[in-house]
Design a protein around this motif. Sequence first.
Motif, PDB file in Angstrom:
ATOM      1  N   ALA A   1      -8.902 -31.007  -7.661  1.00 51.34           N
ATOM      2  CA  ALA A   1      -8.914 -31.724  -8.942  1.00 51.34           C
ATOM      3  C   ALA A   1     -10.261 -32.390  -9.198  1.00 51.34           C
ATOM      4  O   ALA A   1     -10.709 -32.470 -10.335  1.00 51.34           O
ATOM      5  CB  ALA A   1      -7.799 -32.761  -8.962  1.00 51.34           C
ATOM      6  N   CYS A   2     -10.913 -32.854  -8.146  1.00 50.20           N
ATOM      7  CA  CYS A   2     -12.205 -33.533  -8.309  1.00 50.20           C
ATOM      8  C   CYS A   2     -13.356 -32.557  -8.519  1.00 50.20           C
ATOM      9  O   CYS A   2     -14.301 -32.852  -9.249  1.00 50.20           O
ATOM     10  CB  CYS A   2     -12.500 -34.393  -7.082  1.00 50.20           C
ATOM     11  SG  CYS A   2     -11.427 -35.828  -6.948  1.00 50.20           S
TER      12      CYS A   2
ATOM     13  N   ALA B   1      -5.824 -27.186 -14.435  1.00 46.48           N
ATOM     14  CA  ALA B   1      -5.489 -27.587 -15.802  1.00 46.48           C
ATOM     15  C   ALA B   1      -4.331 -26.775 -16.382  1.00 46.48           C
ATOM     16  O   ALA B   1      -3.482 -27.326 -17.095  1.00 46.48           O
ATOM     17  CB  ALA B   1      -6.713 -27.461 -16.701  1.00 46.48           C
ATOM     18  N   ASN B   2      -4.263 -25.502 -16.099  1.00 47.64           N
ATOM     19  CA  ASN B   2      -3.204 -24.661 -16.661  1.00 47.64           C
ATOM     20  C   ASN B   2      -1.875 -24.790 -15.927  1.00 47.64           C
ATOM     21  O   ASN B   2      -0.854 -24.295 -16.387  1.00 47.64           O
ATOM     22  CB  ASN B   2      -3.644 -23.197 -16.655  1.00 47.64           C
ATOM     23  CG  ASN B   2      -4.800 -22.964 -17.597  1.00 47.64           C
ATOM     24  OD1 ASN B   2      -4.953 -23.660 -18.597  1.00 47.64           O
ATOM     25  ND2 ASN B   2      -5.627 -21.989 -17.278  1.00 47.64           N
ATOM     26  N   LEU B   3      -1.876 -25.473 -14.792  1.00 47.03           N
ATOM     27  CA  LEU B   3      -0.646 -25.614 -14.018  1.00 47.03           C
ATOM     28  C   LEU B   3       0.178 -26.834 -14.428  1.00 47.03           C
ATOM     29  O   LEU B   3       1.357 -26.916 -14.136  1.00 47.03           O
ATOM     30  CB  LEU B   3      -0.978 -25.728 -12.526  1.00 47.03           C
ATOM     31  CG  LEU B   3      -1.674 -24.521 -11.898  1.00 47.03           C
ATOM     32  CD1 LEU B   3      -2.005 -24.825 -10.451  1.00 47.03           C
ATOM     33  CD2 LEU B   3      -0.793 -23.285 -11.997  1.00 47.03           C
ATOM     34  N   VAL B   4      -0.449 -27.775 -15.095  1.00 49.35           N
ATOM     35  CA  VAL B   4       0.215 -29.034 -15.441  1.00 49.35           C
ATOM     36  C   VAL B   4       0.252 -29.190 -16.950  1.00 49.35           C
ATOM     37  O   VAL B   4      -0.772 -29.091 -17.613  1.00 49.35           O
ATOM     38  CB  VAL B   4      -0.539 -30.221 -14.805  1.00 49.35           C
ATOM     39  CG1 VAL B   4       0.118 -31.537 -15.176  1.00 49.35           C
ATOM     40  CG2 VAL B   4      -0.598 -30.064 -13.295  1.00 49.35           C
ATOM     41  N   ASP B   5       1.454 -29.436 -17.465  1.00 52.07           N
ATOM     42  CA  ASP B   5       1.565 -29.683 -18.898  1.00 52.07           C
ATOM     43  C   ASP B   5       1.861 -31.170 -19.128  1.00 52.07           C
ATOM     44  O   ASP B   5       1.985 -31.947 -18.182  1.00 52.07           O
ATOM     45  CB  ASP B   5       2.636 -28.800 -19.535  1.00 52.07           C
ATOM     46  CG  ASP B   5       4.013 -28.997 -18.920  1.00 52.07           C
ATOM     47  OD1 ASP B   5       4.210 -29.958 -18.148  1.00 52.07           O
ATOM     48  OD2 ASP B   5       4.898 -28.191 -19.232  1.00 52.07           O
ATOM     49  N   GLU B   6       1.957 -31.584 -20.372  1.00 53.63           N
ATOM     50  CA  GLU B   6       2.160 -32.997 -20.707  1.00 53.63           C
ATOM     51  C   GLU B   6       3.465 -33.534 -20.148  1.00 53.63           C
ATOM     52  O   GLU B   6       3.553 -34.684 -19.725  1.00 53.63           O
ATOM     53  CB  GLU B   6       2.127 -33.198 -22.209  1.00 53.63           C
ATOM     54  CG  GLU B   6       0.754 -33.013 -22.802  1.00 53.63           C
ATOM     55  CD  GLU B   6       0.758 -33.227 -24.302  1.00 53.63           C
ATOM     56  OE1 GLU B   6       1.646 -33.936 -24.805  1.00 53.63           O
ATOM     57  OE2 GLU B   6      -0.132 -32.677 -24.964  1.00 53.63           O
ATOM     58  N   GLU B   7       4.505 -32.721 -20.125  1.00 57.68           N
ATOM     59  CA  GLU B   7       5.800 -33.169 -19.661  1.00 57.68           C
ATOM     60  C   GLU B   7       5.793 -33.460 -18.151  1.00 57.68           C
ATOM     61  O   GLU B   7       6.536 -34.286 -17.663  1.00 57.68           O
ATOM     62  CB  GLU B   7       6.873 -32.120 -19.968  1.00 57.68           C
ATOM     63  CG  GLU B   7       8.259 -32.616 -19.677  1.00 57.68           C
ATOM     64  CD  GLU B   7       9.318 -31.628 -20.098  1.00 57.68           C
ATOM     65  OE1 GLU B   7      10.291 -31.492 -19.355  1.00 57.68           O
ATOM     66  OE2 GLU B   7       9.160 -30.999 -21.167  1.00 57.68           O
ATOM     67  N   TRP B   8       4.942 -32.785 -17.401  1.00 56.63           N
ATOM     68  CA  TRP B   8       4.887 -32.982 -15.957  1.00 56.63           C
ATOM     69  C   TRP B   8       4.610 -34.443 -15.613  1.00 56.63           C
ATOM     70  O   TRP B   8       5.202 -34.994 -14.691  1.00 56.63           O
ATOM     71  CB  TRP B   8       3.805 -32.087 -15.358  1.00 56.63           C
ATOM     72  CG  TRP B   8       3.747 -32.164 -13.862  1.00 56.63           C
ATOM     73  CD1 TRP B   8       4.496 -31.454 -12.974  1.00 56.63           C
ATOM     74  CD2 TRP B   8       2.882 -32.992 -13.081  1.00 56.63           C
ATOM     75  NE1 TRP B   8       4.161 -31.792 -11.702  1.00 56.63           N
ATOM     76  CE2 TRP B   8       3.175 -32.749 -11.737  1.00 56.63           C
ATOM     77  CE3 TRP B   8       1.912 -33.926 -13.395  1.00 56.63           C
ATOM     78  CZ2 TRP B   8       2.527 -33.384 -10.694  1.00 56.63           C
ATOM     79  CZ3 TRP B   8       1.266 -34.578 -12.356  1.00 56.63           C
ATOM     80  CH2 TRP B   8       1.563 -34.300 -11.032  1.00 56.63           C
TER      81      TRP B   8
END
Length: 55
Positions: free
Chosen positions: A37-38, A45-52
């Motif tokens: 992530a750093c 970025a494509n693995l996590v959506d807003e709902e996560w």
Amino acid sequence: MRTPHGPPTRPTCWRRRGLTRLELVTEAVRAALEETACTADHLLANLVDEEWGRR
């Protein structure tokens, strides 16, 4: 060690060692994801959506 009505059970120290291994694996995965992530956040970025984040 045998139980009165079943197969041998693992000694308590084995169960603790298993938990320690699980904790080590969990920490290694967490550290790898944090480093990714750093340094290369576009990979995650494509693995996590807003709902996560709301879970």
